[in-house]
Design an enzyme around this catalytic site. Structure first.
Site, PDB file in Angstrom:
ATOM      1  N   GLY A  29      14.191  46.995  26.676  1.00  0.00           N
ATOM      2  CA  GLY A  29      14.064  45.580  26.407  1.00  0.00           C
ATOM      3  C   GLY A  29      15.413  45.034  25.971  1.00  0.00           C
ATOM      4  O   GLY A  29      16.375  45.783  25.782  1.00  0.00           O
ATOM      5  N   TYR A  30      15.472  43.728  25.809  1.00  0.00           N
ATOM      6  CA  TYR A  30      16.728  43.044  25.498  1.00  0.00           C
ATOM      7  C   TYR A  30      16.591  42.239  24.220  1.00  0.00           C
ATOM      8  O   TYR A  30      15.572  41.616  23.968  1.00  0.00           O
ATOM      9  CB  TYR A  30      17.134  42.139  26.664  1.00  0.00           C
TER      10      TYR A  30
END
Length: 171
Positions: A29-30
């Site tokens: 994820g970011y």
């Protein structure tokens, strides 16, 4: 600081499957979103990835194309899991298959979840103009198309692309 020189391709067929040496499950994820990076509000993507029994924090400069600055750090798995809970946008789930072809390592990402059906092959090179042999299973190059970057796939997954945007299905 390292410089990542990476080219991305769609796949023309499944002939690569017989040459797979290893496969690693990944979740990532970011900590920032694609829109902020594309608008130039942020100059980097900040990724957290769980891969096998390791966790990594990765920061890449926002340039599109084959060459970008990259910082990559091993972090404790518990920290990786905690950071994933803070991520914005969707989470990327994929299986990464390693295939060697003519002296180069190819990483073939088989996306799952909202990106299921998308396969992207990546090759890391030592220079932008380094020659390599194209495997018979390699399709169209998409290095310069931002929608194929994982940061964008987290916010705008493959399942949401309109039929006329789905180059992967036309490869």
């Amino acid at each position: 600081m390292g410089i990542e020189i990476e080219r991305k391709f769609l796949l023309a067929n499944d002939d690569w499957r017989g040459a797979v040496e290893t496969t690693i499950a990944m979740g990532q994820g970011y900590l920032n979103d694609a829109a902020s990076v594309q608008r130039g509000v942020q100059n980097t993507s900040v990724r957290v990835r769980l891969e096998g029994d390791q966790a990594r924090l990765n920061i890449k400069s926002r340039e599109a194309g084959a060459s970008r600055q990259e910082f990559d750090y091993l972090i404790p798995v518990a920290d990786g899991e905690a950071l994933l809970a803070l991520c914005v946008g969707g989470r990327i789930e994929k299986r990464r298959h390693h295939v060697h072809h003519d002296g180069h390592l190819w990483e073939i990402d088989e996306f799952l979840g909202d990106n299921a059906g998308l396969f992207v092959a990546e090759i890391e090179l030592d220079s932008v103009d380094e020659a390599f042999t194209r495997p018979s299973w390699l399709g169209r190059e998409v290095t310069d198309l931002l929608r194929y970057y994982n940061l964008n796939l987290a916010s705008y997954p493959y399942a949401q692309w309109r039929a006329d945007e789905c180059d992967a299905r036309d490869a």
